[in-house]
Every structure is written in C-alpha cells, then in structure tokens.
Write a protein that holds these residues in place. Structure first.
Motif, mmCIF file in Angstrom:
data_model
loop_
_atom_site.group_PDB
_atom_site.id
_atom_site.type_symbol
_atom_site.label_atom_id
_atom_site.label_comp_id
_atom_site.label_asym_id
_atom_site.label_seq_id
_atom_site.Cartn_x
_atom_site.Cartn_y
_atom_site.Cartn_z
ATOM 1 N N LYS A 91 0.834 -1.209 0.000
ATOM 2 C CA LYS A 91 0.000 0.000 0.000
ATOM 3 C C LYS A 91 0.867 1.256 0.000
ATOM 4 O O LYS A 91 0.552 2.246 -0.675
ATOM 5 N N ASP A 92 1.964 1.213 0.733
ATOM 6 C CA ASP A 92 2.896 2.348 0.728
ATOM 7 C C ASP A 92 3.478 2.565 -0.669
ATOM 8 O O ASP A 92 3.672 3.703 -1.110
ATOM 9 N N GLU A 93 3.746 1.456 -1.360
ATOM 10 C CA GLU A 93 4.298 1.542 -2.714
ATOM 11 C C GLU A 93 3.258 2.107 -3.686
ATOM 12 O O GLU A 93 3.594 2.892 -4.581
ATOM 13 N N ILE A 94 1.990 1.719 -3.492
ATOM 14 C CA ILE A 94 0.913 2.266 -4.315
ATOM 15 C C ILE A 94 0.836 3.779 -4.124
ATOM 16 O O ILE A 94 0.739 4.542 -5.098
ATOM 17 N N TYR A 95 0.907 4.218 -2.878
ATOM 18 C CA TYR A 95 0.851 5.656 -2.595
ATOM 19 C C TYR A 95 2.013 6.384 -3.272
ATOM 20 O O TYR A 95 1.844 7.457 -3.852
ATOM 21 N N ARG A 96 3.189 5.782 -3.224
ATOM 22 C CA ARG A 96 4.374 6.400 -3.824
ATOM 23 C C ARG A 96 4.236 6.524 -5.338
ATOM 24 O O ARG A 96 4.692 7.511 -5.936
ATOM 25 N N CYS A 97 3.611 5.536 -5.959
ATOM 26 C CA CYS A 97 3.510 5.517 -7.422
ATOM 27 C C CYS A 97 2.262 6.217 -7.956
ATOM 28 O O CYS A 97 2.141 6.431 -9.171
ATOM 29 N N TYR A 98 1.325 6.542 -7.085
ATOM 30 C CA TYR A 98 0.069 7.152 -7.511
ATOM 31 C C TYR A 98 0.339 8.553 -8.065
ATOM 32 O O TYR A 98 1.236 9.247 -7.584
ATOM 33 N N PRO A 99 -0.404 9.004 -9.081
ATOM 34 C CA PRO A 99 -0.224 10.385 -9.550
ATOM 35 C C PRO A 99 -0.313 11.351 -8.372
ATOM 36 O O PRO A 99 -1.306 11.341 -7.634
ATOM 37 N N PRO A 100 0.679 12.188 -8.168
ATOM 38 C CA PRO A 100 0.726 13.010 -6.957
ATOM 39 C C PRO A 100 -0.314 14.119 -6.911
ATOM 40 O O PRO A 100 -0.611 14.637 -5.830
ATOM 41 N N THR A 101 -0.869 14.496 -8.047
ATOM 42 C CA THR A 101 -1.862 15.576 -8.073
ATOM 43 C C THR A 101 -3.104 15.147 -8.843
ATOM 44 O O THR A 101 -3.046 14.274 -9.716
ATOM 45 N N ILE A 131 -6.691 12.181 0.459
ATOM 46 C CA ILE A 131 -7.278 11.098 1.251
ATOM 47 C C ILE A 131 -7.580 9.893 0.367
ATOM 48 O O ILE A 131 -7.319 8.746 0.739
ATOM 49 N N GLU A 132 -8.125 10.145 -0.818
ATOM 50 C CA GLU A 132 -8.433 9.043 -1.742
ATOM 51 C C GLU A 132 -7.144 8.346 -2.185
ATOM 52 O O GLU A 132 -7.112 7.120 -2.325
ATOM 53 N N ARG A 133 -6.123 9.105 -2.394
ATOM 54 C CA ARG A 133 -4.827 8.532 -2.781
ATOM 55 C C ARG A 133 -4.292 7.624 -1.681
ATOM 56 O O ARG A 133 -3.745 6.549 -1.944
ATOM 57 N N GLN A 134 -4.475 8.022 -0.427
ATOM 58 C CA GLN A 134 -4.006 7.219 0.703
ATOM 59 C C GLN A 134 -4.772 5.901 0.822
ATOM 60 O O GLN A 134 -4.227 4.906 1.293
ATOM 61 N N LYS A 135 -6.030 5.892 0.380
ATOM 62 C CA LYS A 135 -6.856 4.685 0.485
ATOM 63 C C LYS A 135 -6.618 3.712 -0.664
ATOM 64 O O LYS A 135 -7.052 2.560 -0.607
ATOM 65 N N ALA A 136 -5.957 4.150 -1.718
ATOM 66 C CA ALA A 136 -5.835 3.342 -2.943
ATOM 67 C C ALA A 136 -4.998 2.085 -2.721
ATOM 68 O O ALA A 136 -4.033 2.088 -1.965
ATOM 69 N N PHE A 137 -5.373 0.996 -3.387
ATOM 70 C CA PHE A 137 -4.585 -0.232 -3.386
ATOM 71 C C PHE A 137 -4.319 -0.722 -4.814
ATOM 72 O O PHE A 137 -3.763 -1.799 -5.015
ATOM 73 N N LEU A 138 -4.749 0.081 -5.795
ATOM 74 C CA LEU A 138 -4.471 -0.182 -7.206
ATOM 75 C C LEU A 138 -4.019 1.123 -7.854
ATOM 76 O O LEU A 138 -4.413 2.206 -7.414
ATOM 77 N N LEU A 139 -3.232 1.013 -8.897
ATOM 78 C CA LEU A 139 -2.780 2.195 -9.618
ATOM 79 C C LEU A 139 -3.659 2.439 -10.847
ATOM 80 O O LEU A 139 -3.933 1.497 -11.610
ATOM 81 N N PRO A 140 -4.100 3.679 -11.081
ATOM 82 C CA PRO A 140 -4.907 3.954 -12.281
ATOM 83 C C PRO A 140 -4.154 3.648 -13.566
ATOM 84 O O PRO A 140 -4.758 3.257 -14.563
#
Length: 683
Positions: free
Chosen positions: A245-255, A476-485
C-alpha cells in the motif's frame, strides 16, 4: 414452500408474521475519537425480496403501481401481496416494530433494479443513508426505520432472469406472456392466479438469492458485497499489505491534475470499428475469431506494467529511444499532417484535446487531419506508427519502470480462473459456484479501470436526489488506494494493441473489430496460428513465474475461430448481421436481441434489405422501449379508478430508427466510388 398472503390480513396481526429471528453480526464496532466503540451492526436472519408491477399510460407516460409483492423467508415462508403504497409503508412500519429494528439492527430487502422502484417510493420514506453510482442508480438505501433496500443486480450484473438461472431454483416467468404489460390495470384490478404467480416468482427468486448471500457472505465473511467488481476488489484489498500500500501511494499520480490527464486522455476502451470500404455491403466469406479472456490475458501475460512512479523526463532521448530502453511512457503530443496508411481509422476523436476543423472523420475516428493534440502511451504510439503517417511535436514525457502486476492482484484472478476451468470440466457450468468464479474473472478488468468517486449522491428530506462534491479530497483518496490507475490504462492498451496488431496484418481483408474479436475475408489461419504461438510462449513464461498450471492457463489469450465462410453486413460499431448455415444473428446497438430476425419472419422481408442506413422498425415489432421520469405528483383515471403517484417512471414502446449522418454518408460514397478493390468484393 411458501404461502401467499395479502397485506390487509398481515396488518391485522403483524406479530404473527414478523417474529424475532436470529441475529448476525456483520461489521465491527467503530472506534470513536473519545475511545468509545459503537455496537456492531447486526442483521435479521430473514430472506426478503421486493418488487412491483406497473402500468404506463400511452399518452402522457405516467406510470402507476397496481401491485407490490414482498417475500419474507425466515421461521415462516410467505409472500405478501399488496395493492397500494399506503399498505406497503404500513407493512414496513410493522416489520420495523415487530423485529425491533434499530441503528444497530437492520433488515435487508433485496430489490432487483432498485432505481426503478425507488422512483416510485423515494418520497414515501425518510432516508438515513444512500449509496449510489449516479443519480437514480442506487446500490443501497436505508430508511429511518432501518430497512435496507439493496440491488442484487449490481452484484450479479445482467437481469433478474439471468440471476435466477445462475443462483436460484425458482425461475422467472415470461413477461408479456404470463403477465401482459399492455393491459391497463389499477389497484382494484383482479389478477388471475397465473398473473399473481408471475409476481410471486420475482420475489421468491430474490428470497432464494438472499439466502445465498447470507450463507456465502454475511454469515461466513461478515460483509455484504455491493457490486460485481466489489467481490474481487475486497479480496485484492485484503491481500494488499502495508508495504504494498505504501508503494501504491508512492507511485500514484501526486496531483489531481496529473490523475485527470492520465485517466481522461490516456485511458481508452476497446476498439470497436469497421473497415469503411466494406461498410453497408452484403459480403460473403467472413471468418470470425475471438480472443480467449483478452483482459485477464493482458493482466497475467504481459510484463510491461508501470511499477514505479511516472516521473517527468527531461533528457535528450526521443520517444523511439525511450521505447528501445523498455520504459513505460505517457506523453503529450501534437500530430500534424496526419494521413491514414490503410482503410482503417484508429484514433477516437473523443480523446483529442484539440482536433482541426480540417479533418476527415470515419464514424468518430480520425482518417485524416491537419492537426490533433493527444496524450498517448508508448503502446498507442506504436499503433499510430502502423496506421498513420504524421509529423509530431512532443511535449511532456513521463516514464516509469516496467514489471508484472503484483501477486496480490493476480492471485485472486488466477484462483477464480482455475476454479471456473475445473467446474466447467466437471459439467457444473450452470452452478452458482461457476457463476461466481466467472464473475471474478470478468471483474478483473472492471476493478482495474475503476475511477475515483468525486461526488457523494444522496436523497434529501423530501426524497429528491442531491450531489455533493465538497467532501472530495484527492490526498485522502490517494491514501486509500490499493491499485494504480495507470495499470488500468495499460491493461486496455495491451489488449487493444494485440487486436490492432492482428488487424494491421490483415490489411483490407480485415472487416470489423469489436474489443476482442475480428472478422475478415480469405483464409488467414496461419496468421492466427502464429499469434497463438506468441500467446502460448507468454503463458509458459507467466505460468513458470506465477506457479500456475499450464494445462489450465496455457490457452489464455489464444485466438479461437468462431465461424468460417459466413455471409454478413455491417453498418457501424455494434451494428452488424451475420448469416451462418442459413441462420441470421444480429448485433444492432439500441435494438433488442433477435428483434430483426423475428420481424423478418413475421413480415417475410429480407433482413439484408431491412438492415440498411435508413432502417425503420415500428414499435409493434422493434421491442425497443424508453423511459420517462415523472418527478412531480400526478394522477390519472385508469379503468374508472383515480390512480395517484408522488413520482414515477414510465416505460413505453418506441420505434427503432437508424440513419447515417449526411457527412459520413458522403464520405462513404466517395470512398466506395474510389475503391477498385471494393468493387471486387460486392456480393
């Protein structure tokens, strides 16, 4: 198994019908900021289903409920039949009182196509909670008396008839045959035993499905699935550890801005289009091929998914050089002097940030243009290089490292695919277990491409729909994510590229594509055999890496021949007919299945003549309906009785028409006149 009772009799002694039943704890108590914990939410162990039958006036399209039915399977099994909304609300009050419903104790009532019924009764209750995909499409809604209305079709997909076929013993009777919808009825119209039975079957099906949900989810897993995709999402989410989950947060689009650029402009669905030189002509010699589980194959077979953050690239390398270095690439580009190399039009106009007025458009896709502006992945760009000549000007470039999708994503899909394979081999393809496994496999794609929900939908005190976007917080939504768009973007890109690679090799022999299928002329078996060898090699590697049984997964992604040397005609996306061994099968967007065939049988007309760019089928034959939402109170006299609704939705028959736009018709005529090759293919 059940008895039919009437609402007026139930209301005389409701305690005799609604007895306290066992309770099932579903959710853990919530911990509050002050350290206290609320009581866990429990559910009455009762299996309930609700449905209504309505009549729609032919002139103003006002609709009126004339009978409702409520199944209640618990200690006693019965179906309540009522004729007015006043009876129904009184029954709901009686259930709430007799069962001692509260904030911590709810009763679930399943309602297939809940949005339809709620259009009639949403003003008759006060609502404490509503969860909806969009306005008028609730997944569940909870009254202030703690009755939860839930829609099972959000979980199973399809219709109530399909749900019954896969999950219940009781089956749906035939609408229009066992209950004629066209007959005007009011709340005092006497229904025959068979007509009542039609109504009863609908809610008995829901009661049996409710038992399935209790047995397989509520009692055993302590949760209630919301949607078809949600069944798989929960397993994947549960398998996502903190490190992942931490890795998902790191890779998620930041904005949110970058997220929108990726999801709005890079995400493309399946390619559904036809070769314009064959458009509208009766042709012989069609071969048809389908890809086995195209999206699951893309997820399991490919190793090129982004597994690091997309970072802005500022180096000297060109797009071609970055592709050679094996990066995932998303970039912003302007194309100039775009000219099609083949007769296939690939790029959708809906994905253009800018499109020149000087463009030639083939049914929504670019054939030629002086200038267009796009966001593309490297996979889309490779397709562009196959099908277009152009000059380009590249702007922002984002790159990421490639790798396989993580195990916590793939394992549930692979487990479901294996179970589906085993059940089918055992002759159990009609079982609920098979339906569930199939739903899991098919939900993988939907899970991958789910987007952030940016608005909350609810009902106000008057029962009117509301929307609220003020509560959305991207971080907040980014923090909850477990998949990458970006995984969803690449899943569809790989599946689409595989289809278009085959189309490119077919050239003008390619007639029509639809997401995971191709129809073409002439014998190209060797081409598809070679493509299958490539898919097999990918699955051998994937099975070794993921420890999968090659006997089960080896054919994943293979092209299967559906038919050969058929006769057909197409008129655009999702509009074609195919004749094989004298039998016509049609796919016509907006027209119910088999309507064309039945119409031609009744009228003696040639289906190829009827299926034309000026097709018209009267409402008597089309089987096509539309809806009218009546949001204000209304009343009419139906069979001598005044009927009244606070709101309703009318469903009524309409004719089916199909006509090409003048611009497209002119382009079609020009290309057909110019195409010498086309002339040799006319039947």
């Amino acid at each position: 198994m059940y008895k039919r009772v009437y609402a007026k009799n139930v209301l005389l002694h409701p305690d005799r019908f609604f007895r306290s039943l066992g309770l099932i704890n579903v959710k853990r108590g919530r911990k509050h900021k002050d350290g206290s914990v609320s009581k866990p939410l429990s559910y009455i162990r009762a299996y309930c289903g609700f449905d209504i039958e309505t009549y729609t006036g032919p002139e103003n399209h006002h609709a009126y409920m004339y009978i409702w039915q409520l199944s209640f399977y618990g200690q006693d099994n019965f179906v309540i039949l009522g004729r007015t909304w006043e009876e129904f609300t009184a029954i709901c009050d009686a259930m709430a009182e007799c069962l001692h419903l509260s904030e911590n104790l709810h009763l679930i009532v399943w309602d297939a196509n809940l949005g339809y019924e709620m259009q009639f009764f949403r003003h008759r209750f006060r609502w404490t909670s509503v969860f909806a995909k969009e306005i008028r499409k609730p997944i569940y809604a909870i009254t202030d008396s703690f009755i939860e209305f839930r829609d099972p079709l959000m979980i199973t997909g399809g219709s109530l008839k399909a749900l019954a076929k896969e999950f219940t013993q009781t089956q749906k009777l035939v609408g229009g045959q066992d209950l004629d919808y066209s007959i005007p009825r009011n709340s005092k119209t006497v229904l025959s035993h068979q007509e009542e039975q039609y109504c009863i079957n609908d809610v008995v099906i829901l009661a049996e499905y409710s038992k399935y949900i209790f047995d397989n989810y509520i009692e055993t897993k302590h949760y209630i699935p919301l949607t078809k995709t949600g069944l798989l999402r929960k397993q994947v989410k549960d398998g996502c550890c903190k490190k992942a989950k931490d890795e998902i947060y790191r890779c998620y689009p930041p904005t949110k801005d970058l997220y929108d650029k990726f999801m709005l402009w890079c995400f493309r669905g399946g390619y559904t289009h036809g070769n314009i030189i064959h458009m509208g002509v009766i042709l012989e010699g069609w071969d048809g091929w389908d890809i086995t589980s195209s999206y699951p194959f893309a997820m399991i077979g490919y190793t090129g998914f982004p597994v690091s953050p997309f970072t802005l690239y500022k180096g000297p390398d060109t797009i071609e050089q970055l592709i050679e270095k094996d990066y995932c690439i998303i970039f912003h580009v302007d194309f100039y002097n775009v000219r099609n190399k083949t007769n296939h039009a690939i790029e959708s106009t809906s994905k253009c940030l800018f499109l020149s007025d000087r463009s030639i458009i083939d049914n929504g896709r670019i054939r030629k243009t002086e200038h267009c502006e796009l966001w593309l992945t490297e996979l889309d760009y490779q397709v562009w290089c196959q099908f277009y000549d152009f000059r380009k000007e590249v702007h922002e470039i984002y790159i990421a490292k490639k790798g396989r999708l993580p195990r916590y994503v793939l394992d549930p899909i692979c487990t479901a695919y294996k179970k589906k394979h085993e059940l089918k081999a055992a002759g159990l393809s009609g079982s609920p277990e098979y339906a569930l496994a199939k739903a899991f496999v098919n939900s993988g794609y939907g899970m991958m491409v789910s987007r952030m929900v940016i608005q909350e939908i609810g009902l106000d005190e008057r029962g009117d729909w509301t929307t609220d976007t003020t509560q959305f917080n991207y971080e907040i939504e980014r923090q909850k994510a477990f998949l990458l768009p970006q995984w969803g973007i690449y899943c569809t890109a790989y599946a689409r590229k595989r289809l278009l690679d085959a189309l490119y090799l077919l050239g003008d022999d390619g007639i029509y594509c639809d997401t995971d299928s191709i129809k073409h002329f002439n014998n190209h078996d060797e081409l598809f055999e070679n493509l299958n060898k490539e898919a097999r090699a990918m699955m051998i590697e994937a099975c070794a890496h993921l420890d999968l049984d090659l006997n089960v997964f080896g054919d994943l992604g293979s092209w299967d021949k559906e038919y050969t040397n058929a006769k057909g005609k197409f008129l655009g996306a999702k509009r074609y007919i195919i004749e094989e061994d004298g039998h016509i099968k049609s796919t016509i967007a907006g027209l119910p299945k088999n309507s064309l065939e039945e119409y031609c049988k009744k009228t003696g007309k040639n289906p190829y003549d009827v299926f034309s760019d000026k097709m018209l089928m009267s409402m008597e034959y089309s089987g096509k309906t539309t809806t009218k939402y009546n949001d204000l109170p209304h009343q009419d006299v139906i069979n001598g009785m005044v009927m009244y609704e606070l709101s309703s939705v009318g469903i009524y028959d309409i004719p089916f028409t199909m006509k090409l736009s003048q611009v497209y018709a002119a382009l079609l005529l020009k290309i057909h006149q110019e195409g010498a090759k086309y002339e040799t293919r006319i039947y």
